[in-house]
Design an enzyme around this catalytic site. Structure first.
Site, PDB file in Angstrom:
ATOM      1  N   TYR A  33      -6.382   6.941   4.170  1.00 17.08           N
ATOM      2  CA  TYR A  33      -6.638   5.916   3.152  1.00 17.08           C
ATOM      3  C   TYR A  33      -5.860   4.636   3.458  1.00 17.08           C
ATOM      4  CZ  TYR A  33      -5.765   2.974  -0.774  1.00 17.08           C
ATOM      5  OH  TYR A  33      -5.610   1.839  -1.532  1.00 17.08           O
ATOM      6  N   GLU A  91       0.825  -1.206   0.000  1.00 17.93           N
ATOM      7  CA  GLU A  91       0.000   0.000   0.000  1.00 17.93           C
ATOM      8  C   GLU A  91       0.863   1.261   0.000  1.00 17.93           C
ATOM      9  OE1 GLU A  91      -3.106   0.553  -0.472  1.00 17.93           O
ATOM     10  OE2 GLU A  91      -3.696  -1.553  -0.579  1.00 17.93           O
ATOM     11  N   ASP A  95      -9.533   5.073  -3.054  1.00 21.02           N
ATOM     12  CA  ASP A  95      -8.367   5.555  -3.786  1.00 21.02           C
ATOM     13  C   ASP A  95      -8.845   6.167  -5.100  1.00 21.02           C
ATOM     14  OD1 ASP A  95      -9.000   3.415  -5.425  1.00 21.02           O
ATOM     15  OD2 ASP A  95      -7.010   2.502  -5.362  1.00 21.02           O
TER      16      ASP A  95
END
Length: 342
Positions: free
Chosen positions: A118, A37, A136
């Site tokens: 996020y 990520e 996203d």
């Protein structure tokens, strides 16, 4: 309805990625999810995969990564860009190692270095099965089209989040988030959405408008400022001088060619590492950063054997192994082509 349709599609069509567990599995490794990520921020999957495999081979766990030397990590990261991510990775791995495990809630994850809202939601959902709203750029596009949101980005983000929250299931939230990402990446693409293949076509308000590619609307961006600089190729006996950039700031801690200031006007030879017979070449190198565009002039000189300079004398023939950030690698390649031509 939307989540069921999407998860059924994901079960049959999920991308195979080195950090991803199989659909319906609870076997995702938090270390691999976290590393991927962070790497995927502002970076395409195809670019990330070889870096991810290199990192996980060299540093397979939080503990191994936490013990890595800062310079080794920065060198291994070279070319991925947004170099603050690499520094935050190290800080985060060391904090997780100190804690004994990675937190499994969004609140706990947000307290870690380099983990924003996020990323915390993505890790909580994908690695720990928590229900979290993961948004996203791909999800923004899919949701903007699903609900035909006419408010331009970035003002539409609260609406997008609310709609995403409404369709996120209580179970398999991690699979749902990854399914949305896959849908946006392969089907609901930015310029030519493949609506005939989309499992959500019949639910999509954007498709019903006949022009789904117009969503999401985007506010016009202000032009980025232009800056100028000079990079210096100081050569001695087949070696070139490399320096370490300051630990804090843009490209912090990375090996680089010496460079003067980056300013609104060309600085000429200001910032040269040593007084020498510098030759400014006609060629320049252009590079775009997030907040500004840079154009650099190239200056070269041969340095005598008795001149003492701070930095490393790196073999020109082995410069590819130095881990230079992209903008400096571009300049080095240009210098190299000029050397061959002279």
């Amino acid at each position: 309805m939307i989540s069921r349709l999407l998860l059924d599609w994901y079960d049959a069509n999920a991308r195979r990625l080195p950090w991803r567990a199989a659909p319906g599995s609870n076997a995702a490794d938090p270390y691999r999810v976290w590393l991927s990520e962070i790497m995927l921020q502002q970076t395409q999957v195809a670019t990330v995969i070889p870096y991810f495999e290199k990192f996980t081979t060299r540093w397979p766990t939080f503990e191994a990564f936490a013990a890595a030397a800062d310079a080794d990590v920065m060198t291994a990261w070279a070319g991925l860009g947004y170099y603050a991510r690499a520094r935050n990775l190290l800080a985060c791995a060391r904090e997780v190692t100190r804690l004994g495990r990675m937190p499994d809630t969004e609140e706990g994850l947000r307290a870690l270095p380099g983990v924003g809202a996020y990323t915390a939601a993505a890790i909580a959902a994908i690695a720990f099965g928590r229900r979290a709203v993961v948004v996203d750029a791909n999800v923004e596009r899919v949701v903007s089209r699903l609900f035909a949101i006419e408010t331009p980005l970035p003002a539409s983000r609260p609406q997008i989040r609310a709609h995403t929250d409404a369709i996120t299931p209580d179970t398999r939230a991690g699979d749902f988030a990854q399914a949305m990402m896959d849908l946006g990446s392969g089907i609901c693409t930015a310029r030519a959405p493949r609506c005939l293949l989309c499992p959500l076509r019949d639910q999509c308000d954007g498709f019903r408008t006949g022009t789904p590619e117009l969503f999401p609307y985007k506010a016009k961006k202000a032009p980025k400022p232009q800056r100028y600089g000079t990079m210096f190729w100081a050569e001695r006996d087949g070696h070139v001088l490399l320096v370490r950039r300051p630990a804090k700031g843009l490209l912090g801690g990375m090996r680089a060619l010496p460079t003067g200031p980056w300013e609104a006007v060309a600085p000429g030879l200001e910032g040269a590492p040593v007084a020498a017979d510098w030759r400014l070449h006609d060629h320049t190198v252009a590079h775009g950063f997030t907040h500004f565009d840079l154009q650099v002039a190239l200056a070269a000189a041969t340095i005598g054997p008795h001149e003492v300079l701070e930095g490393e004398w790196w073999p020109v023939a082995d410069l590819a192994s130095a881990g230079l950030p992209t903008v400096f690698a571009k300049a080095a390649n240009r210098f190299g082509s000029m050397r061959c031509a002279s």
